[in-house]
Design a protein around this motif. Structure first.
Motif, PDB file in Angstrom:
ATOM      1  N   LYS A 162       8.047  20.037   3.186  1.00 15.13           N
ATOM      2  CA  LYS A 162       9.414  19.652   3.527  1.00 15.13           C
ATOM      3  C   LYS A 162       9.428  18.752   4.759  1.00 15.13           C
ATOM      4  CE  LYS A 162      11.851  23.559   1.570  1.00 15.13           C
ATOM      5  NZ  LYS A 162      12.292  24.936   1.833  1.00 15.13           N
ATOM      6  N   HIS A 163       8.592  19.104   5.720  1.00 15.91           N
ATOM      7  CA  HIS A 163       8.529  18.316   6.940  1.00 15.91           C
ATOM      8  C   HIS A 163       8.016  16.905   6.653  1.00 15.91           C
ATOM      9  CE1 HIS A 163       8.155  17.679  11.229  1.00 15.91           C
ATOM     10  NE2 HIS A 163       7.007  17.083  10.994  1.00 15.91           N
ATOM     11  N   GLY A 164       6.962  16.856   5.841  1.00 24.03           N
ATOM     12  CA  GLY A 164       6.350  15.573   5.507  1.00 24.03           C
ATOM     13  C   GLY A 164       7.301  14.665   4.758  1.00 24.03           C
ATOM     14  N   TYR A 165       8.160  15.279   3.957  1.00 21.00           N
ATOM     15  CA  TYR A 165       9.101  14.493   3.182  1.00 21.00           C
ATOM     16  C   TYR A 165      10.006  13.678   4.097  1.00 21.00           C
ATOM     17  CZ  TYR A 165      12.971  13.454   0.069  1.00 21.00           C
ATOM     18  OH  TYR A 165      13.934  12.813  -0.634  1.00 21.00           O
TER      19      TYR A 165
ATOM     20  N   ARG B 252       1.218  14.094  -0.031  1.00 20.21           N
ATOM     21  CA  ARG B 252       0.707  12.726   0.046  1.00 20.21           C
ATOM     22  C   ARG B 252      -0.008  12.334  -1.224  1.00 20.21           C
ATOM     23  NH1 ARG B 252      -2.034  12.646   5.921  1.00 20.21           N
ATOM     24  NH2 ARG B 252      -0.142  12.663   7.171  1.00 20.21           N
ATOM     25  N   MET B 253      -0.796  13.260  -1.790  1.00 22.00           N
ATOM     26  CA  MET B 253      -1.556  12.914  -2.990  1.00 22.00           C
ATOM     27  C   MET B 253      -0.625  12.556  -4.133  1.00 22.00           C
ATOM     28  SD  MET B 253      -5.048  15.040  -3.116  1.00 22.00           S
ATOM     29  CE  MET B 253      -6.044  13.624  -3.540  1.00 22.00           C
ATOM     30  N   LEU B 254       0.461  13.316  -4.198  1.00 26.05           N
ATOM     31  CA  LEU B 254       1.429  13.065  -5.259  1.00 26.05           C
ATOM     32  C   LEU B 254       2.031  11.666  -5.115  1.00 26.05           C
ATOM     33  CD1 LEU B 254       1.785  15.353  -7.205  1.00 26.05           C
ATOM     34  CD2 LEU B 254       4.054  15.784  -6.231  1.00 26.05           C
ATOM     35  N   ILE B 255       2.445  11.346  -3.884  1.00 27.10           N
ATOM     36  CA  ILE B 255       3.073  10.040  -3.654  1.00 27.10           C
ATOM     37  C   ILE B 255       2.052   8.917  -3.824  1.00 27.10           C
ATOM     38  CG2 ILE B 255       4.225   8.591  -1.945  1.00 27.10           C
ATOM     39  CD1 ILE B 255       5.364  11.193  -0.762  1.00 27.10           C
ATOM     40  N   LEU B 256       0.883   9.110  -3.202  1.00 29.19           N
ATOM     41  CA  LEU B 256      -0.112   8.044  -3.222  1.00 29.19           C
ATOM     42  C   LEU B 256      -0.742   7.863  -4.599  1.00 29.19           C
ATOM     43  CD1 LEU B 256      -1.811   8.381   0.267  1.00 29.19           C
ATOM     44  CD2 LEU B 256      -0.022   6.801  -0.468  1.00 29.19           C
ATOM     45  N   ALA B 257      -0.633   8.880  -5.467  1.00 26.48           N
ATOM     46  CA  ALA B 257      -1.131   8.716  -6.833  1.00 26.48           C
ATOM     47  C   ALA B 257      -0.404   7.546  -7.495  1.00 26.48           C
ATOM     48  CB  ALA B 257      -0.925   9.997  -7.631  1.00 26.48           C
ATOM     49  N   PHE B 258       0.898   7.485  -7.248  1.00 29.01           N
ATOM     50  CA  PHE B 258       1.670   6.363  -7.796  1.00 29.01           C
ATOM     51  C   PHE B 258       1.207   5.039  -7.188  1.00 29.01           C
ATOM     52  CE2 PHE B 258       4.582   9.897  -8.570  1.00 29.01           C
ATOM     53  CZ  PHE B 258       4.866   9.674  -9.908  1.00 29.01           C
ATOM     54  N   ALA B 259       1.049   5.070  -5.852  1.00 29.24           N
ATOM     55  CA  ALA B 259       0.644   3.845  -5.163  1.00 29.24           C
ATOM     56  C   ALA B 259      -0.696   3.357  -5.694  1.00 29.24           C
ATOM     57  CB  ALA B 259       0.554   4.098  -3.661  1.00 29.24           C
ATOM     58  N   GLY B 260      -1.665   4.267  -5.739  1.00 34.97           N
ATOM     59  CA  GLY B 260      -3.013   3.884  -6.145  1.00 34.97           C
ATOM     60  C   GLY B 260      -3.033   3.361  -7.564  1.00 34.97           C
ATOM     61  N   PHE B 261      -2.389   4.099  -8.465  1.00 33.57           N
ATOM     62  CA  PHE B 261      -2.369   3.686  -9.850  1.00 33.57           C
ATOM     63  C   PHE B 261      -1.668   2.343  -9.997  1.00 33.57           C
ATOM     64  CE2 PHE B 261      -0.567   3.464 -14.089  1.00 33.57           C
ATOM     65  CZ  PHE B 261      -1.650   3.797 -14.872  1.00 33.57           C
TER      66      PHE B 261
ATOM     67  N   THR C  48       4.897   7.422   5.424  1.00 32.46           N
ATOM     68  CA  THR C  48       4.541   7.354   4.015  1.00 32.46           C
ATOM     69  C   THR C  48       4.527   5.908   3.541  1.00 32.46           C
ATOM     70  OG1 THR C  48       5.730   9.429   3.808  1.00 32.46           O
ATOM     71  CG2 THR C  48       5.046   8.368   1.775  1.00 32.46           C
ATOM     72  N   ILE C  49       5.548   5.168   3.960  1.00 30.02           N
ATOM     73  CA  ILE C  49       5.622   3.762   3.565  1.00 30.02           C
ATOM     74  C   ILE C  49       4.403   3.001   4.087  1.00 30.02           C
ATOM     75  CG2 ILE C  49       6.922   1.612   3.896  1.00 30.02           C
ATOM     76  CD1 ILE C  49       9.450   3.418   4.018  1.00 30.02           C
ATOM     77  N   ALA C  50       4.039   3.309   5.350  1.00 31.02           N
ATOM     78  CA  ALA C  50       2.897   2.621   5.952  1.00 31.02           C
ATOM     79  C   ALA C  50       1.611   2.920   5.175  1.00 31.02           C
ATOM     80  CB  ALA C  50       2.751   3.030   7.408  1.00 31.02           C
ATOM     81  N   ARG C  51       1.428   4.177   4.783  1.00 33.04           N
ATOM     82  CA  ARG C  51       0.244   4.538   4.005  1.00 33.04           C
ATOM     83  C   ARG C  51       0.225   3.809   2.660  1.00 33.04           C
ATOM     84  NH1 ARG C  51      -2.768   9.001   5.724  1.00 33.04           N
ATOM     85  NH2 ARG C  51      -1.813   9.723   7.631  1.00 33.04           N
ATOM     86  N   PHE C  52       1.397   3.782   2.062  1.00 34.56           N
ATOM     87  CA  PHE C  52       1.582   3.080   0.799  1.00 34.56           C
ATOM     88  C   PHE C  52       1.101   1.631   0.936  1.00 34.56           C
ATOM     89  CE2 PHE C  52       3.869   2.459  -3.149  1.00 34.56           C
ATOM     90  CZ  PHE C  52       4.072   3.741  -3.615  1.00 34.56           C
ATOM     91  N   ALA C  53       1.610   0.977   1.987  1.00 31.87           N
ATOM     92  CA  ALA C  53       1.280  -0.432   2.201  1.00 31.87           C
ATOM     93  C   ALA C  53      -0.200  -0.611   2.483  1.00 31.87           C
ATOM     94  CB  ALA C  53       2.103  -0.984   3.369  1.00 31.87           C
ATOM     95  N   PHE C  54      -0.743   0.291   3.281  1.00 27.71           N
ATOM     96  CA  PHE C  54      -2.149   0.189   3.639  1.00 27.71           C
ATOM     97  C   PHE C  54      -3.026   0.295   2.395  1.00 27.71           C
ATOM     98  CE2 PHE C  54      -6.141   1.565   5.543  1.00 27.71           C
ATOM     99  CZ  PHE C  54      -6.245   0.638   6.552  1.00 27.71           C
ATOM    100  N   TYR C  55      -2.638   1.203   1.511  1.00 25.44           N
ATOM    101  CA  TYR C  55      -3.345   1.384   0.240  1.00 25.44           C
ATOM    102  C   TYR C  55      -3.406   0.049  -0.512  1.00 25.44           C
ATOM    103  CZ  TYR C  55      -4.813   4.772  -3.396  1.00 25.44           C
ATOM    104  OH  TYR C  55      -5.504   5.517  -4.294  1.00 25.44           O
ATOM    105  N   GLY C  56      -2.250  -0.589  -0.602  1.00 23.17           N
ATOM    106  CA  GLY C  56      -2.193  -1.860  -1.314  1.00 23.17           C
ATOM    107  C   GLY C  56      -3.056  -2.926  -0.644  1.00 23.17           C
ATOM    108  N   ILE C  57      -2.973  -2.975   0.679  1.00 24.14           N
ATOM    109  CA  ILE C  57      -3.695  -4.006   1.423  1.00 24.14           C
ATOM    110  C   ILE C  57      -5.200  -3.860   1.227  1.00 24.14           C
ATOM    111  CG2 ILE C  57      -4.331  -4.704   3.761  1.00 24.14           C
ATOM    112  CD1 ILE C  57      -1.389  -4.280   4.526  1.00 24.14           C
TER     113      ILE C  57
END
Lengths: 257, 265, 328
Positions: free
Chosen positions: A13-16, A110-119, A22-31
């Motif tokens: 809940k806190h992480g949400y 994070r894994m749940l969110i980043l799964a979308f990003a990575g895929f 989260t956005i930054a991690r998302f972007a970093f993944y893409g970069i």
């Protein structure tokens, strides 16, 4: 078990709420995927026996774990700095378990969110699925299992905060070991023989290289090896964490945090 | 406000920063040595890479060594001298600029140089080691080397100021500024020859990693006046931009109307 | 130029974004945010003579810090004129910096891991002090504030009271003509508070330094200042000497008695019993009707006193008094 899981749920809940991060991690993944796809396009990955497309998927899969695991040492250092640790240590639940389960909550979210990003990024950049698409499906649970073991080792690093003012330097080395010995960016196959042997003796190759390679190639025996090794390292990690924790508590009780 | 006084002020800040760091000697040594190991271990990835691939569009391991050396060195020097830049967003949002504002020295300069990070010393040492092994560090190349390092350093510090100054308008964005900084570093440690034209353009503007790593090393590989001019103009541009943006932000700070959490008294 | 500070019609508005509710509200506020204006300081005017010690008193959120920030050049006023030592704070900030000293009770200017002496040396550079003059000044202040034994210890090891003494010394090293102290005693215990207060006063008397201090503690003004301005909701409620404030509005003190006897009672003019518990009694005393010493003497006749505290009324009570008196 229920009370432990409740710590995970609070952390989720806190992480949400931490959207910016989260956005930054998302972007970093893409970069990072973009940088490496450029690199593979420039040099041609066929030389190491993998299609460029699979190389990107390989990286997307290792990064999924690396970008998801939580930095438990910063949380523990914060507790020590504010003096909260004295109060948390007196709780009936071992402090380190609380931190571990909080970390698990953060990890799973994070894994749940980043799964979308990575895929999404990998699919977009490579223009298709890996040679064995089934491997991705298989990797979902396997990768989560591997990340849990990494989180366990992260908790051990956190425990060093009981002795050091700042355990961050230990973490740097841990993350670089993941880079190199875990084969985060380059599969271990292309390493010189002797370095491969060393890497295989450490837990890092089981965190990243083995599970990813096994799933990408749909190699059952390699997968079995990965799972067995991960389990063994998890048991070793659990024992180590408990022993180090008990010594750390003694140390804090003597010196008063 | 003469130059001599400001120079003495700056050297004194350095002295007191160093004293503050070394007063916790264990932590200082741990951070500095582990940062050296950290950087050198990271570089083994390239060593592995170049065993398989001899070059990346003409860039060889010595070039990558120089690239990584320049970035590590510049990163180290900037967090030693201007370690406060990384905390500017936090200072702005927390109202910690007040103290600097009431004292008669340049606020940006004072706030930026009133912190220093121990890990920077590890970066500087590993930077020098890597530059040494790259073979580009010779007596004859020293003036050029120092020039490109200085420009790279200016760009690096200034983009830090730029990102962190966004906190004047956006409020709490401490971790975001830090992440953005990481992006720049990530981009600056890869040779730009691998990137598409579009990406290259980004790397000299929005995420100016190109000025920090690629351009300086290109100049070391093959000198050209036009590239040197580009680097100098670029760093001067980022310097002016960062000072202007910070001062604009400071106006906003003085109005007290920051994004969220204006104190009610 | 005869005034240290001259403020006329000083006003400060803050523009605050209205907090949004829910997802849709968040989205709306992102596109067209709603702003509310909040007036923190409302048309304040006053003058301070050189060498005067003025307390700026009011409850939390009254506009004290905003005022002190405008006068020291950190914030610009929305409207009105401020002149400090003949300079305009927002415009001539650097020039003013050499002439003023500031202490913000909730922020430290001392380097945390270093002994305070190191910060002092740095400040000598900040203010471009001549080395010899600086050494003399430092020695003098160190003696006055009795911090010699603290100078070798890292600031992180000092108590809050010790640290505050060093903070005040840090703000005085360059011999400022005026010192702004924002809640200098916040969080300190009774002893530390009185030490700080006495030192500030002594130093000001000796060198004719103008003192401007904000506080929500009525004790600060009584021990340090000659004059007091009470503000609430950004407006001046009272501006005169401490004696007048006391005579007009602070007529009560609160006395807490701990006794050996279980019970205690006596009657006196202006004494109001608030709480009676076994061995513990709290009473309000209107000091203009019966002085405190008389009340205590009477109490001693009836019981053996084990513990005794006499407190000033809380800031909020003083404000209430002023409001009530204004209406009457």
């Amino acid at each position: 078990m229920g009370k432990y899981l409740s710590f995970s749920i609070i952390a989720i809940k806190h992480g949400y709420k931490n959207k910016g991060e989260t956005i930054a991690r998302f972007a970093f993944y893409g970069i990072i995927l973009l940088v490496f796809s450029s690199l593979w396009n420039a040099v041609g990955s066929e030389k190491i026996g993998l299609k460029p497309r699979d190389m990107i998927w390989y990286l997307a899969m290792t990064e999924w774990i690396v970008l998801s695991y939580p930095l438990i040492h910063t949380a523990i250092q914060e507790d020590i700095r504010t003096g909260n640790v004295a109060y948390l240590l007196t709780r009936p639940i071992p402090y380190i378990w609380v931190k571990f389960f909080e970390g698990m909550g953060t990890l799973l979210l994070r894994m749940l969110i980043l799964a979308f990003a990575g895929f999404g990024f990998a699919y977009f950049i490579t223009g298709g699925l890996p040679t064995n698409p089934l491997g991705l499906l298989l990797y979902f649970p396997v990768g989560i299992f591997a990340s849990m073991v990494v989180t366990l080792y992260q908790s051990i690093i956190g425990l060093f905060s009981f002795w050091l003012q700042d355990a961050t330097p230990i973490y740097w080395i841990f993350s670089k070991c993941n880079f190199i010995l875990g084969g985060m960016m380059l599969p271990l196959d292309i390493y010189p023989e002797w370095l491969q042997k060393i890497a295989m003796l450490t837990p890092f190759s089981s965190f990243l290289y083995l599970p990813v390679k096994a799933c990408l190639e749909l190699d059952a025996s390699l997968l079995l090896e990965a799972l067995i090794k991960l389990t063994v390292w998890a048991v070793i990690g659990l024992i180590a964490m408990q022993l180090i924790y008990l010594r750390g508590v003694k140390k804090l009780n003597v010196n008063g945090g | 406000m003469n130059l001599k006084n400001n120079y003495e002020f700056f050297t004194h800040l350095l002295k007191i920063n160093l004293k503050s760091l070394t007063s916790l000697r264990g932590a200082f040594l741990l951070q500095a040595t582990f940062m050296i190991i950290n950087n050198l271990v990271f570089f083994t990835m390239w060593w592995v890479f170049f065993k398989k691939f001899k070059s990346i569009k003409g860039w060889e391991i010595t070039d990558l060594c120089a690239l990584y050396g320049v970035v590590a060195f510049v990163f180290g020097v900037s967090v030693i001298f201007f370690g406060g830049v990384r905390s500017l967003a936090k200072m702005i949002d927390g109202g910690d600029l007040d103290v600097y504002l009431t004292q008669p020295k340049n606020t940006l300069f004072y706030a930026s140089s009133s912190q220093s990070h121990a890990s920077g010393w590890g970066d500087v040492v590993s930077g020098i080691i890597l530059l040494w092994f790259s073979g580009y560090l010779t007596f004859g190349s020293l003036p050029l080397m120092l020039t490109v390092l200085f420009c790279s350093f200016v760009v690096f510090v200034c983009i830090g100021i730029l990102f962190n100054s966004l906190a004047f308008w956006m409020g709490p964005m401490d971790s975001l500024a830090r992440q953005f900084y990481d992006f720049v570093v990530t981009f600056s440690i890869y040779p730009q020859v691998i990137f598409s034209q579009f990406l290259k353009m980004i790397l000299f503007t929005v995420i100016p990693g190109g000025f920090i790593g690629h351009l300086p090393v290109s100049l070391l590989r093959e000198f050209s006046w036009s590239n040197l001019g580009f680097l100098v103009v670029g760093s001067a541009g980022f310097f002016i931009l960062s000072v202007v943006v910070f001062n604009r932000g400071l106006k906003k700070y003085e109005s007290g109307n920051r994004f969220i959490g204006v104190g009610t008294n | 130029m005869s005034y240290a500070v001259a403020v006329s019609n000083m006003t400060k508005d803050f523009v605050l974004k209205e907090p949004a509710k829910g997802f849709v509200g968040n989205l709306k506020s992102l596109i067209s945010p709603k702003f509310n204006t909040f007036r923190a300081v409302d048309n304040i005017s006053f003058k301070i003579e050189r060498g005067e010690r003025l307390a700026f008193i009011g409850p939390n959120g009254a506009g004290k810090s905003t005022s002190i920030k405008m006068m020291s050049g950190i914030l610009h006023p929305t409207s009105g004129d401020i002149s400090v030592l003949g300079l305009t704070p927002g415009k001539d900030r650097t020039q003013l910096g050499y002439k003023i000293g500031t202490v913000f009770g909730q922020r430290s200017q001392l380097w945390y891991h270093l002994p305070a002496g190191d910060t002092f040396d740095l400040l000598a550079r900040v203010y471009d002090l001549n080395p010899k003059a600086y050494r003399e000044k430092k020695n003098e202040l160190v003696k006055l504030f009795e911090i010699k034994h603290l100078l070798d210890q890292p600031v992180r090891k000092l108590s809050l009271g010790q640290r505050m003494r060093c903070e005040v010394v840090a703000s005085l090293l360059h011999g400022p003509e005026i010192v702004f102290l924002d809640e200098p005693t916040i969080g300190l215990d009774v002893t530390a508070k009185s030490i700080i207060r006495d030192l500030i006063k002594e130093r000001s008397q000796r060198f004719g330094t103008t003192v401007f201090l904000t506080s929500h503690d009525t004790g600060d003004m009584e021990r340090v200042c000659d004059r007091v301005i009470v503000i609430n909701h950004g407006r001046v409620l009272f501006d005169d000497t401490i004696e007048k404030l006391r005579a007009r509005y602070i007529k009560k003190k609160r006395v807490t008695l701990m006794t050996a006897e279980e019970d205690l009672h006596f009657e006196a003019r202006g004494v109001n019993w608030l709480e009676k518990k076994p061995h513990k009694f709290i009473l309000d005393v209107e000091v203009d009707k019966t002085p405190i010493d008389e009340v205590i003497a009477t109490a001693l006749k009836h019981a053996r006193i084990r513990d005794l505290t006499v407190e000033d009324p809380q800031m909020e009570d003083v404000i209430k008094f002023i409001y009530r008196a204004d209406k009457e």
